[in-house]
Scaffold this motif. Structure first.
Motif: not given
Length: 982
Positions: A554-564, A566-576
């Protein structure tokens, strides 16, 4: 004299009447008089007619229309202008408390404040009208409702502390954001609970429990002026009540609530936070408090139907209308979601066939969460009756032989299935994929008896606006079949289809087709201020591949940056305050839903979605993509149910797989039921028609194929549910592919070890456990008689196995040509042994890479990239399951199936890692077969190969709709041919 309209003030509103006519004319006739009116009066008529129709105004006599002040305060600027009323007051309020809220003479004082924060002096309010000097304005809501509430608060003082707090909480809810409030009132946080919901959870000991969560309706809903809406196309569906408290205060309320034996009207939570509930809510919470201390079966019964319990205990005190508004079940999930509740494992019947076909089954019973509950014919009627009685009183389980059996319709149906044979059924024991060790609070689907509510037919589709086209932002040139696939998906979307199944053969570029489709969808909605996000669900090892394919194609950024997500990245998405727990453990969303709503597209795994379904299920997704959707082929698995729950909140659901049927035909039912519920009717009817006989009815399967498989034609009005194309039919540019079988006689040590297993199997007979154990031994020994290398030299280890002898002959030839090869080997204990043998034999400067289930997705992607970029001879060793899907390894042009999988579709997936778009060399598949010198054609390898080829050939005739996995009947046949023939 011209006819006109005039208004005049009344005691509690404004009245309109016609002028210039001597007779009284009914309001219904006013539109007929419009031509005789002045232009300014003509504009008033449609507004008045609309208010009458909406019952916001009344005709109190012929030709006299009354609009109360409360309705005038809700009008927007355009409406007040058309009704010839004064302009809105450009004001806000300043509010201060006189005394303490705990004082019986406490009062609220307010001033109208101008836009430059100065008090409006000398103002007089008359209902909804505000006059200062020669100026007069309309007071719009919410300020009008607010000053009415304040005046009422001051006019009706009370000595009751609870009532005073209750009144203040109602006033506080009406405060606009720009109101100026003194420090005392600002620090006095009072929340009013007008209704509540229940949050289910497991306590610290793993026991089922629940807490009340206060919710309130948005009192300002519908009062916002029309011109102030940022997006006039915004979803106008009714807003759900929102939680009254932040998470930390909710936890404190739950703790405080349990401190008292009775429900209170007021709770102090500290830091100036107070909770106030009115008497009907208090009475309902009293019931909740009693149930919290009740025995577990009573707690579960209450949680299963809180409305019924509240009605039973409070029906004499509160009206049905009042009761209906007290307890709120969240409905911001999809329409297939019935409620959040405890996951009850599915109950499956099983029968063990008798030795003689004319005899009744030897064993029968229920399989509950993997545990067999054997029944006798005499026990069945009694158990059935006990379950029916339990269901009648909402008791969730009954105990039988120390096993808790769910009291559900599914259990009754399973028992009825057993009852019939005792007349000759052929049900087999089935194992469940999900075996939860502790209770999970998940999203539960509506009962299948309500399936018709969710059945989609072409007549129900609501067409969408747009035009099919190849999106502009594609960097890569789509191949003809890929362009057709994109237009097929677009056709589904434009026709209003709820979803589809893209079942192209492996290697045809399903990911690229899907990305092009999503980019086109985004172009259709780019004028929206905030388009809905896309959700991609895939096995962990494929998520990085999705991101890489997106960036490459895809050109020009396509759909944009994905939000990941899953895995360790869930930690940043949790409520404190989530404390590391999942949604299934808390019974509520623990991820920050707003992050999902603000994302362009989200990547997650099936397991993450299963464990956090409350969070994912609250989002309205523009599209949900389920890649390698055979992950939810089991209709009884929890991951399947949660995927369906989340999918029901998506505008469009695209499922993708190269193997729509793996183990049984019910696989495709489960997949289709996710993207187009009801198209294949209910599972019981589907299995009875297509999957009830052990013999394969190819005519019946071809009929099913015609029903669901699309021979896509853009002129057709409605596309079918599944598009399936095969590489042989679509890719002219692929190089030649050959497949060779190499029979090699077993060396003496392997042949002797094999023969011992045959003799032991003959002695053990055909008991199922012994039979499966023998087949497993045959698999291992036919690969190698001594899986551990021990003290053997490299040459001795290779020379001990027919398959290893032939494999290294093949590797020698590949090494001589400086080409690359994938070796598929199931047994993890042998993988590092083979790795060392290859490195030493060919004097490689690195150890061949191994990809199995222990390799993370990110590591796997890095290994694939490194292998793809390499040149010259190299080997990669892969497990068939872990390395057989989602990987592109076209730098290799050889595949060796060192160990065989029971399912030929899995083997084909493995081969397709190299035989796909991007392959430029001739492809060779090598299958070494160990032949026993004595048993010859009845050797295990020879018979297994014949079985797999037979199933592969049948499947080709009906585009993958024949279950490719070996059934118990296949395994019994394989066992008999291997053991009983010499």
């Amino acid at each position: 004299m011209a006819i006109g309209i005039e208004w005049l003030k009344a005691e509690d509103g404004v009245r309109y009447r016609l002028t210039g006519t001597a007779e009284s004319i009914s309001s219904q006739e006013w539109p007929l008089m419009a031509e005789k009116m002045m232009a300014k009066d003509r504009k008033t008529i449609p507004i008045l007619m609309s208010l009458l129709e909406d019952e916001l105004a009344d005709e109190i006599s012929d030709g006299l229309i009354h609009i109360p002040y409360t309705a005038i305060a809700q009008l927007n600027r355009q409406q007040t202008n058309s009704l010839m009323l004064p302009e809105w007051a450009p004001l806000t309020l300043s509010l201060e408390g006189r005394g303490l809220l705990t004082d019986k003479d406490f009062e609220l004082a307010y001033d109208y404040m101008t836009s430059d924060s100065r008090p409006l002096l000398g103002s007089i309010r008359e209902g909804v009208f505000l006059r200062a000097g020669s100026r007069e304005w309309i007071i719009p809501d919410p300020i009008y409702s607010l000053v009415e509430s304040i005046d009422k608060f001051n006019a009706e003082p009370t000595e009751n502390n609870d009532e005073r707090f209750l009144k203040w909480s109602r006033v506080k809810q009406l405060l606009p954001d720009d109101a100026i409030v003194d420090d005392y009132l600002k620090g006095m946080q009072v929340a009013l609970g007008t209704s509540f919901t229940l949050e289910f959870r497991s306590d610290e000991l793993g026991r089922f429990t629940f807490d009340p969560i206060l919710v309130r309706e948005d009192l300002l809903a519908g009062l916002k002026p029309v011109e102030d809406y940022a997006d006039p196309t915004e979803d106008e569906s009714p807003k759900e009540p929102s939680r009254s408290l932040p998470p930390a205060s909710e936890r404190e309320l739950a703790r405080t609530f349990r401190k008292f034996r009775d429900a209170k009207k007021q709770y102090a939570l500290g830091n100036g936070m107070y909770i106030v509930v009115d008497e009907p809510v208090r009475k309902a919470l009293e019931v909740v408090r009693q149930k919290q201390e009740a025995p577990e079966n009573e707690r579960r019964a209450f949680a299963a139907n809180p409305h019924a319990a509240l009605r039973e205990q409070l029906g004499d005190e509160l009206s049905e209308e009042c009761l209906a508004g007290l307890f709120f079940e969240p409905s911001d999930y999809g329409e297939r979601v019935a409620a959040a509740g405890i996951w009850v494992p599915k109950v499956l019947p099983f029968l063990k066939k008798a030795t003689e076909p004319w005899m009744p089954p030897e064993e029968f019973g229920l399989l509950i969460n993997g545990v067999e509950v054997l029944l006798t014919a005499e026990e069945i009627p009694e158990l059935k009756k006990r379950i029916q009685d339990a269901m009648a009183i909402s008791q969730p389980t009954v105990e039988h032989k120390e096993i808790m059996i769910p009291a559900t319709t599914e259990t009754l149906e399973s028992i009825e299935t057993i009852e019939k044979p005792l007349q000759g059924s052929t049900l087999e024991k089935t194992r469940l994929e999900d075996k939860p060790t502790k209770e999970k609070v998940v999203l539960l689907l509506q009962d299948k008896d309500n399936l018709n509510e969710f059945c989609f037919s072409y007549a129900d589709w609501n067409p969408r606006n747009g035009a099919a086209s190849i999106p502009k932002g594609i960097r890569s040139t789509l191949k003809p079949h890929q362009e057709t696939g994109v237009r097929w998906m677009q056709k589904h979307w434009l026709e209003g289809s709820p979803g589809a199944l893209l079942a192209d053969d492996m290697g045809l570029g399903k990911t690229l087709q899907c990305l092009a489709f999503l980019l086109w969808m985004r172009e259709q909605t780019q004028e929206q201020m905030k388009p809905k996000p896309f959700l991609i669900v895939a096995p962990t090892g494929l998520l990085q591949n999705w991101a890489d394919e997106h960036d490459f194609h895809l050109l020009g950024g396509g759909l944009g940056l994905p939000l990941r997500a899953y895995g360790e990245r869930l930690r940043a998405l949790r409520h404190p305050d989530a404390s590391g727990r999942t949604d299934a453990e808390t019974g509520a969303p623990v991820l920050r839903v707003r992050e999902f709503e603000n994302a362009s597209w989200v990547l997650t795994t099936y397991e993450t979605l299963r464990d956090y379904s409350h969070s994912f299920g609250r989002i309205r997704w523009a599209a949900m993509i389920l890649d390698e959707v055979q992950k939810i082929k089991n209709p009884n698995a929890l991951v399947t149910e949660e995927c369906k729950a989340v999918a029901s909140n998506a505008d469009f659901v695209l499922t993708m797989t190269g193997t729509p049927v793996e183990n049984r035909l019910a696989d495709i039912w489960s997949i289709v039921d996710t993207c187009q519920p009801g198209v294949l009717r209910d599972l019981k009817s589907f299995v009875a028609k297509y999957d009830s006989s052990p013999a394969i009815d190819t005519d019946l399967l071809k009929d099913l194929q015609r029903q669901i498989t699309d021979d896509f034609n853009e002129m057709e009005t409605s596309p079918k549910i599944m598009l399936r194309r095969m590489k042989a039919d679509e890719l002219d540019g692929l190089p030649e592919k050959t497949e060779r079988y190499y029979e090699q006689e077993m060396p003496q040590i392997q042949a002797e070890t094999y023969k011992k297993v045959v003799k032991a199997a003959k002695l053990a007979g055909k008991q199922k456990g012994a039979m499966l154990q023998a087949l497993h031994q045959f698999r291992i020994i036919s690969l190698h008689p001594k899986p551990a290398i021990g003290e053997l030299s490299d040459e001795e280890y290779i020379a001990s196995s027919a398959r290893f002898i032939k494999t290294f002959e093949i590797l020698d030839a590949i090494h001589a040509r400086k080409e690359r090869v994938l070796v598929f080997l199931e047994f993890k204990v042998i993988q590092p042994i083979l790795q060392g043998l290859i490195q030493r034999r060919y004097k490689m400067d690195h150890r061949p890479m191994i990809i199995n289930g222990q390799v993370s997705g990110d590591r796997r992607k890095g290994m694939v990239t490194k292998f793809q970029e390499g040149r010259g001879f190299d080997v990669m060793i892969l497990s068939p399951r872990a390395g057989g899907v989602g990987l592109t390894l076209t730098s290799a042009n050889h595949v060796i199936h060192l160990s065989r999988w029971w399912n030929p579709a899995v083997e084909d997936q493995c081969t397709d890692r190299i035989y796909r778009i991007g392959q430029e060399k001739k492809v060779s598949t090598h299958i070494p077969i160990a032949r026993h010198p004595e048993y010859d054609d009845f050797s295990f390898d020879v018979k297994l190969n014949a079985l797999l080829e037979r199933k592969r050939e049948i499947s080709r005739h009906v585009l993958g709709l024949v279950p490719a996995a070996s059934s118990s009947g296949d395994l019994e046949e394989l066992y008999s041919e291997t053991v009983d023939n010499e």
